[in-house]
Motif scaffolding. Structure first.
Motif, PDB file in Angstrom:
ATOM      1  N   LEU A   1      -8.229  10.084  11.072  1.00  0.00           N
ATOM      2  CA  LEU A   1      -6.506   9.418  11.656  1.00  0.00           C
ATOM      3  C   LEU A   1      -6.115   9.216  12.846  1.00  0.00           C
ATOM      4  N   SER A   2      -7.145  10.595  14.172  1.00  0.00           N
ATOM      5  CA  SER A   2      -7.624   9.963  15.403  1.00  0.00           C
ATOM      6  C   SER A   2      -7.725   8.064  15.774  1.00  0.00           C
TER       7      SER A   2
ATOM      8  N   SER B   1      -5.511   5.867  15.097  1.00  0.00           N
ATOM      9  CA  SER B   1      -4.248   5.854  15.697  1.00  0.00           C
ATOM     10  C   SER B   1      -4.560   5.486  16.868  1.00  0.00           C
ATOM     11  N   SER B   2      -5.678   5.182  17.131  1.00  0.00           N
ATOM     12  CA  SER B   2      -6.198   4.514  18.685  1.00  0.00           C
ATOM     13  C   SER B   2      -6.043   3.082  18.493  1.00  0.00           C
ATOM     14  N   PRO B   3      -5.408   2.274  20.213  1.00  0.00           N
ATOM     15  CA  PRO B   3      -5.938   1.530  20.071  1.00  0.00           C
ATOM     16  C   PRO B   3      -6.824   0.675  19.819  1.00  0.00           C
TER      17      PRO B   3
ATOM     18  N   PHE C   1      -9.276   0.848  23.164  1.00  0.00           N
ATOM     19  CA  PHE C   1      -9.479   2.409  23.780  1.00  0.00           C
ATOM     20  C   PHE C   1     -10.111   2.462  22.797  1.00  0.00           C
TER      21      PHE C   1
ATOM     22  N   PHE D   1     -20.075   5.600  26.257  1.00  0.00           N
ATOM     23  CA  PHE D   1     -20.746   6.189  25.142  1.00  0.00           C
ATOM     24  C   PHE D   1     -22.292   4.803  25.351  1.00  0.00           C
TER      25      PHE D   1
ATOM     26  N   PHE E   1     -17.563  14.600  29.871  1.00  0.00           N
ATOM     27  CA  PHE E   1     -16.772  13.995  29.675  1.00  0.00           C
ATOM     28  C   PHE E   1     -16.829  14.889  28.167  1.00  0.00           C
TER      29      PHE E   1
ATOM     30  N   PHE F   1      -9.371  20.279  23.387  1.00  0.00           N
ATOM     31  CA  PHE F   1      -9.200  20.344  21.635  1.00  0.00           C
ATOM     32  C   PHE F   1      -8.708  21.996  21.634  1.00  0.00           C
TER      33      PHE F   1
ATOM     34  N   GLY G   1      -5.329   7.435  25.746  1.00  0.00           N
ATOM     35  CA  GLY G   1      -5.373   8.745  25.124  1.00  0.00           C
ATOM     36  C   GLY G   1      -3.965   9.025  24.812  1.00  0.00           C
TER      37      GLY G   1
ATOM     38  N   ALA H   1      -2.918   7.059  21.988  1.00  0.00           N
ATOM     39  CA  ALA H   1      -3.986   7.874  20.496  1.00  0.00           C
ATOM     40  C   ALA H   1      -2.642   8.712  20.594  1.00  0.00           C
TER      41      ALA H   1
ATOM     42  N   VAL I   1      -1.375   9.920  16.975  1.00  0.00           N
ATOM     43  CA  VAL I   1      -2.375  11.108  16.078  1.00  0.00           C
ATOM     44  C   VAL I   1      -1.100  12.341  15.926  1.00  0.00           C
TER      45      VAL I   1
END
Lengths: 516, 328, 400, 547
Positions: free
Chosen positions: B150-151, B154-156, B159, B167, C77, C85, C375, C378, C382
């Motif tokens: 889901l995350s 949901s993110s562009p 992004f 990373f 990070f 969270f 974020g 997002a 979410v």
């Protein structure tokens, strides 16, 4: 900013290789290694046709690596020969003889000679030609091959800058009779031979083993130019070491970039300037006092600080910048002075004035913001500017040259005459201030005199005066010169003096830089 | 079999009609792009005369209808025309000029490569995870997978792209962030360079496919024949593989096709971020310089890909349906 | 190569661990059904999960700054993520607890059956709504206010070009990024919400009409929708936005209005499909037949009989569509044709701030601004998805 | 002989709203080898749950909380999944309610048949195929050599049900659970399936649990009968005792349902105009005709039952009458006046006069509206009553259907039981104050006790309000209890029609006869006698085909 030493223009010139008079402090540069650069300005429609070039990627690939012209501008701004070994002019600067370098071959093995020069110049002529260099070549009345390695040009009118014009990146030398092939495959006489070319994506080339420039230039074994139009991606490529240098860094991140010990930033002020032309044949701009009022109503330093974020220099309403030879450094700088603006407005018989300023970011990045800054500063002088945001599309055909007061930009020209002839001479199509009336008479007269003048000092005096006239009476406000800012990995050595005519050491980093 | 053939032909016909109408829509839309090519390419040099010359050269002065049919005729013979950008300066008998087809082909194959790599990672992963989530539904694993997908859904995309760059390229230089692949690049290197965009796309599409797979399987698991299979004492694996999957194929094929279509057409943003020389970038660049033939061809390719993939999915699910394959 | 080898070794250890885990479990619990019926794959899952947890804890407690003085951005990070969270989970838990103890009997019941994810979703949506409505009061500066200090770095560290007055820094012409982030809620969310509503109005009305009337209207609409859907939405939007950019200047209508219209129309095709499908399912119901036979008019059928029953799937779809619109706007802004400055918008902010990501290795605080904007996008999507998921689960009964 | 299956103190719970609620509250059960136990009860009694628990299996969201299920000495509650898998299919088999849904649509019948034996290592694929054909033959499936190589959708429901029985037999299990195997079938098909099942169970001496809600069916199949009510055992006895002498009140009430019978009405006076007259209608869906020249009349205050198997055109006829499906030929007259064919062209009053009650009360009531709204709408729409007047009228109607107004007015349909929902449907029809009501299978989805209540209500309403009913049903027992006249339909044609008394006295048309004789009776010997009467090869479908 780098200080640049300058030489006067000679009636005759010679190639750098012969006289080593380039003024460059030559460090011992080592041959070898690969150079990778991430450059913007690439397009899928790119080709090796130099007539179409307009942005860095192809200029760096073509003029900067694979092809050569007759002359080149050295990093210090002086003119040196490239495929021309030397040149001479008649006293009226109308007839020019170029002695071509001997023993030069194209990458396909064909020997370079006078025929190639003539045919390469012919490319820019003809009804259908859309070459940007057409006006330059059209000024040549006759071109003749004197010997296999000597050509003669007779110009329609004397022009002391003619050898300079021959350094234009549009005018590259192609092999006669094989031009189509050369355009398709990239066959030139340059230091690097194309190994791969993917339009809009990348260009790779390897050093020609035996080149006439010898050990004085072209230090890398291989070069790779990667097209990265996206600012973030370009920066990322540099940060992660995937490329060694990038052009046009994002000013936002400059502070962080400086904190990275592996990189260095190069910044030079060239001739690139942002301008605001007024149509001087249209009221109220036909009144020189109104023009003067506007010139005092603009806060140039604020513009440099806010629009260029300090990466530039204030302009003095002349298009002649630090990269030009006769840049008038003695002239007083126009400064923001609302009282003077008010004064000149009263001279024009007005208490206040309402004008419209058309802008779009197509003119230059931040043009609308610049308009708004101008609006705020001019208000104090009784000038009420209404900033009209124009659509980016069709800006150059519908607004520029049509709306009486608008935003514009010029990348500048290598010589004063070239710049003036493009946009300030009476009757030329791009004279965006339409400045050809009586008040420009002295300027126009000096322009023709200086063009044919071969004596440096006389020319200097003439050009200085022209710049003063432009500052005081000209129809164009030039508030700022924009810097070229680029970043290089310390793995790569670059000479202390970096060219400021164009980005990336005049787009010639492949020739001049080396592995540290 | 005859009825299947008929249905397939029907769908094919419908697809063609749709494509035809789409071509009209695209043509009209593209041709009403403001500030035509002549002005865009000439920039500061756009004087009325030069603009008129270029317009005449490019046939832009012809009426729209004439141009449409010329274009359509070209399309039917796979002649996508010549890019304006090329046409403009091709004085030398077309030596330097490249046709749109030649221009698009390598870009399209690059995009297809990226799509294939992504599909090779994403489809098996999504189906596998989907099955696992369905089998162990409402467990911690299912919930974690659900939350994670889901995350990511949901993110562009940009992004996700930047996070991956952060990373896997900046902090731990595992993959290059610059995906400048080119023709003739060795496969391994090409794969390595395509890895980050592929992973980004994987994150984007996996979630959708996995959720659909999970839902399809769960839906099936509630059906009486699965209960029957269990009551026949079959192993859980056999129940899934032999009894649930064949019937879940149609919905899974559909969602896979939809996502593949997305991979080919929706990669614009990802290509821009990673400087991947795909058709999406070509499209964005061409819109910028108003290179109408290229924009049109790209649009049509996108639409055709979408229609074709949907058609394929349609036909596959028809063929995989025993009711239609073996009529009474 | 050694990386691969390490990977293989870890995998082997985990595989072995799974075997041991199951065996030990069986022995220790006296062959309880849980372990007895555990497949090997399942055991592997547990071991893998455990290993990940151990690694996470280990990594969490790594030093934030390496010995060389360079910040260890990965750890920084990771800590932020974990802390975020945990805070989110606690907030959601408290919120749910609040909902369970305060309010009407109905709302209490609702909260009792609510999973933590949904509670989190609702909490986030409430916060966003609050921020969007009161942006003007919360934000320290105006969204278009130029503060005279351009390009201040995030993090407030003067050594790196920061300024404590602007904790998230300022943009290239000196607007406060924190304020713009807050105003972004108003613009981005507000515009997306309006767009989605419009899309639902257009798509829903047409879809229900098509499903109720059927016949040629249905055919015409459905085929048109097929055509529109065949053109990828982002590409179509990009194309239309480019066209609109000229009209907007010519007509003096803000581009944003065009964007709302364009995205609404493109998106309404998807809504149409759903509304039509849902409508078709409802239209075959006997109560619709009963209403028809009673002689009820079209309006009554659509609004009184069909719509109330279509609400649940439509509402769920509204959530998803909202996310989609939201992301489309962000993507368009990212490509430079979306919400226009000086309005603050998260998509544009991500694009503008993206270069900072490259500096994560030595300035983690600076790298965080683009991630904050992205974020923010997002987080809301979410959250909406969590709520939608829960709603779908609720309306579909206990099937799952 | 020891028990094959012993269930002791079985308690089962189901999960809803995050809590576990009891479904089965302690049931004991024993089964010897070769014995057939009938489990009977209404919906929600827990029959299927027990049946599945006997296999050690529970559905999702259901768990065995207490008790033991011992099969041949193995406790299935405690056994590992692997042990259970070894038994299921091999020694305990299952025959589901809907064979059409329980066969995997993606595989051929034979592949599914052989899967069990091959996977359990009982038999090779080839041998199992051979055996399957043999079983098909025994079960009298048509074309036994080939039918196994078809896909489920290519085979009819009754045949599938037999194929499923064959599949259950494939490993020769000791125990088979039959979970309502004939409920979804037409009566004529039911006979053949019942016969096959009984035969094969007897032949292999298989023990079986036979789950059904139909007493007459279980009477034919079981040695013992256990009656369940809401998860509790009511009583258990051998079949004959149970049928003749039930002990518990609940059982007695179940038995009594069959006895509801309306007194016959006086004959229709000569020359009276029928309320509804169906005149020679032919109707089609698309290009295929589904009704051929159908005519019948319905007179005031009388009930006409339209009977026939699924697909016979009963409901299509109703759609023609309501105007939803304009007939291709023929006409509908109401009180002698011909109605427009399309309902959209009918006047509000014409629409008001004819109302309809649906089979599935779930889909007939808008789930988002309260009872008050559902019944109030026609009151307002036709009667123009609003506010308090409307409320009053709705209350009257609720009284009429025997639901307490104050309690039900604000409820949603989902808060009602099946029977209550059906009553609301009736009230909605009554609200229009019609002359004529079409009742489309109104009781077939209901439990027998509830169904009886509905029938009684309808009868009372008819007596009080003088309504005419068109009663569509496939259940002849219902016909017997409520109809005045009967119309028998088959394949879109009217086969026979007349007064009920005439119809239920021979001689009949052959099809009517088949239909009537196929209705199971509460006599344990009924099936045996019937089969003897018809001859072994002449049952069910085959018999129909020969007509």
């Amino acid at each position: 900013m780098y200080g640049i030493s300058r030489r006067g223009l000679l009636q005759s010139g010679v190639a750098a290789g012969v006289l080593a008079a380039t003024g460059l402090p030559l460090k011992a540069q080592t041959r070898g290694g690969k150079f990778t650069a991430g450059l913007s300005g690439a397009n899928t429609s790119d080709s090796w046709d130099s007539r179409t070039h307009s942005d860095l990627f192809m200029i760096a690939s073509c003029q900067g690596a694979v092809f050569d012209g007759l002359t080149e501008v050295a990093a210090d701004g002086s003119l040196i020969g490239e495929l021309a070994e030397s040149w001479e002019a008649s006293a009226d600067a109308k007839t020019w003889i170029f002695n071509l370098r001997q023993g030069v071959t194209f990458h396909n093995g064909k020997a370079f000679g006078a025929d190639d020069v003539l045919e390469s110049l012919q490319m820019h002529l003809g009804e259908e030609s859309k070459s940007a260099a057409k006006p330059i070549v059209e000024a040549i009345e006759t071109m003749t091959k004197v010997t296999d390695h000597q050509v003669q040009f007779v110009l329609a009118a004397g022009n002391a800058d003619f050898p300079y014009l021959m350094s234009d990146y549009h005018i590259m030398m192609y092999p006669a009779g094989q031009i189509e092939e050369a355009i398709a495959q990239g066959i030139g006489t340059g230091l690097y031979q194309v190994t791969a070319f993917d339009p809009g994506v990348r260009m790779t080339a390897s050093r020609v083993a035996d080149h006439y420039k010898g050990d004085s230039a072209g230090f890398f074994d291989e070069i790779e130019y990667i097209a990265i139009n996206d600012n973030t991606a370009r920066m990322n490529a540099l940060m992660t070491g995937q490329v060694d240098a990038i052009n046009r860094i994002d000013f936002k991140t400059e502070a962080l970039l400086k904190a990275n010990p592996a990189l260095r930033i190069q910044e030079v002020t060239g001739n690139q300037h942002y301008s605001m032309p007024m149509l001087t044949n249209v009221a109220p701009y036909n009144d020189v006092n109104v023009r003067k009022a506007l010139k005092y109503g603009i806060n140039r330093q604020e513009m440099v600080d806010k629009i260029l974020l300090g990466h530039g220099a204030v302009g003095n309403d002349t298009p002649i910048g630090p990269a030009n030879q006769y840049y008038n450094t003695e002239m007083d700088q126009l400064a923001y002075d609302p009282d003077k603006a008010k004064f000149y407005l009263q001279q024009a018989g007005l208490d206040s004035i309402d004008i419209e300023f058309s802008a779009s970011n197509a003119a230059f990045e931040g043009a609308v913001d610049a308009g708004q800054l101008f609006q705020a500063s001019a208000a104090a002088g009784g000038i009420n500017i209404n900033v009209i945001q124009e659509p980016s599309d069709g800006y150059w055909s519908n607004v520029w040259l049509n709306k009486p007061f608008c935003a514009c930009y010029w990348s500048g020209r290598a010589t004063e005459d070239w710049m003036f002839a493009t946009a300030y001479e009476a009757g030329v199509p791009w004279n965006d201030s339409q400045w050809d009336g009586d008040d420009s008479a002295r300027f126009q007269e000096l322009l023709l005199l200086a063009r044919a003048e071969l004596d440096s000092d006389t020319r200097r005096a003439q050009y200085y005066e022209m710049q003063e006239i432009l500052r005081d009476e000209g129809g164009v406000i030039i508030p700022m010169f924009a810097n070229y800012v680029q970043a290089v990995n310390n793995r790569i050595h670059s000479p202390d003096v970096v060219g400021n005519l164009w980005q990336m050491d005049n787009a010639r980093m492949a020739e001049r830089w080396s592995v540290a | 079999m005859r009825s299947i053939l008929k249905i397939v032909l029907q769908r094919l016909g419908l697809g063609l009609v749709t494509l035809f109408v789409v071509s009209i829509v695209i043509f009209v839309a593209v041709n009403s792009l403001p500030g035509d090519f002549a002005e865009a390419i000439l920039g500061q040099g756009a004087t009325p005369e030069s603009v008129a010359t270029i317009r005449r050269d490019l046939g832009l002065d012809q009426p729209l209808v004439v141009r449409y049919f010329d274009w359509l005729k070209g399309m039917l013979t796979f002649d996508l025309g010549t890019s304006f950008a090329q046409l403009n300066f091709a004085n030398f008998g077309g030596a330097g000029s490249v046709t749109v087809a030649e221009q698009i082909a390598p870009r399209l194959s690059n995009t297809m490569f990226l799509a294939t790599v992504t599909a090779c990672i994403a489809v098996p992963l999504a189906v596998f995870l989907g099955i696992l989530a369905a089998l162990y539904r409402n467990t911690a694993f299912d919930k974690a997978a659900n939350m994670f997908t889901l995350s990511s859904i949901s993110s562009p995309e940009f992004f996700m792209a930047y996070v991956l760059i952060l990373f896997l390229a900046v902090l731990n230089p595992v993959f290059p962030s610059l995906s400048n692949i080119f023709e003739g690049m060795p496969f391994g290197e090409r794969l390595e360079k395509s890895m980050l965009p592929a992973l980004t796309l994987t994150l984007v599409v996996t979630a959708h496919m996995m959720r659909m797979t999970r839902a399809a399987i769960i839906n099936l698991l509630a059906s009486p024949y699965i209960e029957m299979a269990r009551l026949k004492g079959l192993s859980p694996m056999r129940v899934i593989v032999k009894h649930a999957l064949p019937n879940a194929l149609a919905p899974i094929i559909n969602v896979v096709a939809l996502n593949l279509a997305y991979l080919i057409t929706g990669v614009v943003v990802v290509e821009v971020v990673f400087v991947y020389p795909g058709i999406g970038q070509l499209f964005v660049d061409s819109v910028k310089i108003r290179d109408i033939p290229v924009v049109q061809a790209c649009c049509l390719i996108f639409a055709a890909a979408y229609i074709l993939l949907n058609l394929t999915a349609d036909i596959l699910s028809i063929v995989s349906n025993p009711r239609l394959r073996h009529p009474k | 190569m050694s990386n691969l080898m390490w990977l293989a070794i870890i995998l082997a250890v985990l595989l072995g661990g799974a075997y041991v885990f199951r065996m030990v479990g069986q022995a220790a619990t006296g062959n309880a059904p849980k372990f007895r019926d555990m497949g090997y794959g399942e055991a592997f899952g547990y071991v893998l999960g455990g290993a990940l947890l151990v690694w996470a804890v280990y990594y969490y407690f790594q030093p934030q700054v390496a010995e060389t003085g360079v910040p260890n951005a990965g750890v920084v990070f990771f800590r932020w993520a974990v802390q975020g969270f945990i805070i989110a989970a606690i907030a959601a838990f408290l919120f749910r607890l609040l909902g369970r103890t305060v309010g009407t009997a109905g709302s209490k019941k609702l909260f009792r059956s609510m999973p933590l994810t949904a509670a989190f979703g609702i909490l986030v949506i409430l916060i966003y709504t609050f921020v969007a409505i009161f942006a003007g009061a919360i934000a320290p500066y105006g969204q278009a206010e130029i503060l005279g200090a351009a390009n201040v770095m995030a993090g407030g560290d003067p050594a790196l070009g920061g300024n404590p007055e602007y904790p998230l820094g300022t943009d290239q012409i000196g607007r406060d990024i924190l304020s713009r982030l807050i105003y972004g809620a108003q613009n981005t969310v507000g515009i997306a919400f309006i767009t989605t509503c419009l899309a639902f109005f257009i798509g829903g009305t047409l879809g229900f009409l098509a499903s109720t009337l059927q016949g040629w209207l249905d055919q015409l609409l459905s085929r048109s929708v097929d055509v529109l859907m065949a053109i990828p939405s982002l590409i179509f939007a990009l194309l239309l936005m480019t066209i609109a950019s000229v009209w907007s200047v010519k007509l003096g209508i803000p581009l944003t209005i065009f964007m709302v219209l364009i995205i609404a129309v493109i998106d309404s095709t998807r809504v149409y499909r759903l509304a039509r499908a849902v409508g078709l399912n409802i239209v075959v119901m006997d109560y619709i037949e009963a209403a028809k036979l009673r002689g009820e008019g079209l309006g009554y059928l659509v609004f009184k009989e069909i719509l109330p029953n279509a609400m649940a799937p439509l509402l769920a779809e509204f959530g998803l569509r909202f996310c989609f619109v939201f992301l489309t706007i962000a993507a368009l802004s990212f490509l430079g044709v979306g919400i226009q400055p000086p309005l603050a918008d998260w998509g544009t902010m991500v694009r503008d701030l993206a270069p900072f990501i490259n500096f994560a290795a030595f300035a983690p605080t600076a790298a965080v601004t683009p991630l904050l904007a992205a974020g923010a996008i997002a987080l809301l999507t979410v959250a909406v998805n969590f709520v939608v998921d829960w709603m779908l689960h609720k309306t579909s009964g206990l099937k799952e | 002989m020891s028990n094959l299956l012993t269930i002791k103190g079985l308690k089962i719970e189901g999960r809803s709203d995050e809590t576990w609620n009891p479904i089965i509250n302690g049931v004991d059960l024993t089964l010897k080898k070769g014995e057939v136990l009938g489990l009977i009860g209404e919906s929600g009694a827990g029959k299927s749950t027990i049946g599945l628990a006997a296999m050690g299996y529970t559905r999702d969201g259901v768990r065995i909380s207490e008790g033991t299920v011992e099969f041949d000495g193995i406790d299935l509650v405690k056994a590992s999944a692997a042990v259970k898998r070894g038994l299921l299919g091999k020694r305990i088999a299952y025959v589901a309610q809907s064979a059409a849904a329980s066969f995997n649509p993606a595989h051929k019948l034979m592949d599914q048949h052989t899967e069990g034996p091959v996977q359990h290592g009982v038999d090779s694929r080839a041998a199992s195929t051979e055996d399957g054909i043999e079983l098909y033959r025994k079960l009298r499936l048509p074309n036994p050599d080939q039918i196994g190589f078809r896909y489920p959708h290519q085979v009819s429901g009754g045949q599938l049900q037999r194929a499923m029985t064959a599949m259950a037999m494939s490993c020769r299990p000791d125990l088979i659970i039959f979970d309502e195997p004939t409920t979804a079938l037409d009566v004529t098909t039911q006979i053949e399936v019942l016969a096959s099942i009984r035969e094969i169970v007897e032949e292999f001496d298989t023990a079986a649990i036979y789950i059904t809600h139909d007493l007459a069916v279980v009477a034919q199949m079981a040695d013992n009968i256990k009656v369940l009510l809401r998860g509790d055992e009511v009583e258990e006895a051998d079949t004959r005792t149970m049928l003749s002498d039930p002990k518990e009140d609940y059982t007695k009430s179940l038995w009594a349902v069959r006895e509801f019978q309306r007194p016959a009405k006086p004959a229709v006076p000569e020359g009276s105009v029928p309320v509804v007259s169906v005149r020679g209608i032919t109707a089609a869906y698309g290009k295929t005709d589904v009704l051929h020249d159908v005519s019948f009349d319905i007179h005031a205050g009388r009930t006409v039952a339209v009977v026939g198997e699924s697909g016979s055109g009963k409901s299509t006829a109703a759609r023609c009458i309501t105007g939803l499906l304009p007939p291709r030929m023929g006409e509908i007259a109401f009180d002698g006046e011909v109605l427009p064919a399309d309902y959209r062209k009918r006047t509000k009053d014409q629409l008001r006069q004819a109302q309809m009650i649906y089979q599935m009360a779930d889909t007939a009531l808008n789930p988002r509206k309260t009872i008050g709204q559902i019944i109030g709408r026609p009151v307002q729409f036709y009667g123009g009553l609003t506010g308090a007047k409307r409320r009053k009228r709705v209350n009257e109607l609720l009284d009429q259907i025997e639901l307490e107004p104050s309690q039900y007015y604000n409820r949603l349909p989902s808060e009602l039981s099946g029977g209550q929902k059906q009553r609301i449907g009736i009230a909605r029809a009554l609200a229009a104050e019609p002359k004529f009501i079409i009742c489309d299978e109104v009781t077939s989805a209901l439990d027998q006790l509830v169904a009886e209540g509905i029938l009684r209500l309808l009868a009372d309403l008819q007596d009080n309000l003088g309504l005419s009913y068109m009663f569509i049903t496939h259940d002849l027992a219902t016909v017997k209890s409520i109809a005045d006249e009967v119309v028998v339909m088959k394949e879109g044609k009217v086969i026979e029609q007349g007064e009920k008394t005439d119809m239920f006295t021979p001689p009949h048309h052959a099809y009517t006869d088949l239909l009537l004789s196929s209705v199971p009776e509460m006599d344990p010997d009924w099936l045996t006698n019937l089969l003897e009467e018809r001859g072994v090869d002449n049952i069910g479908d085959a018999a129909v085909d020969k007509m």
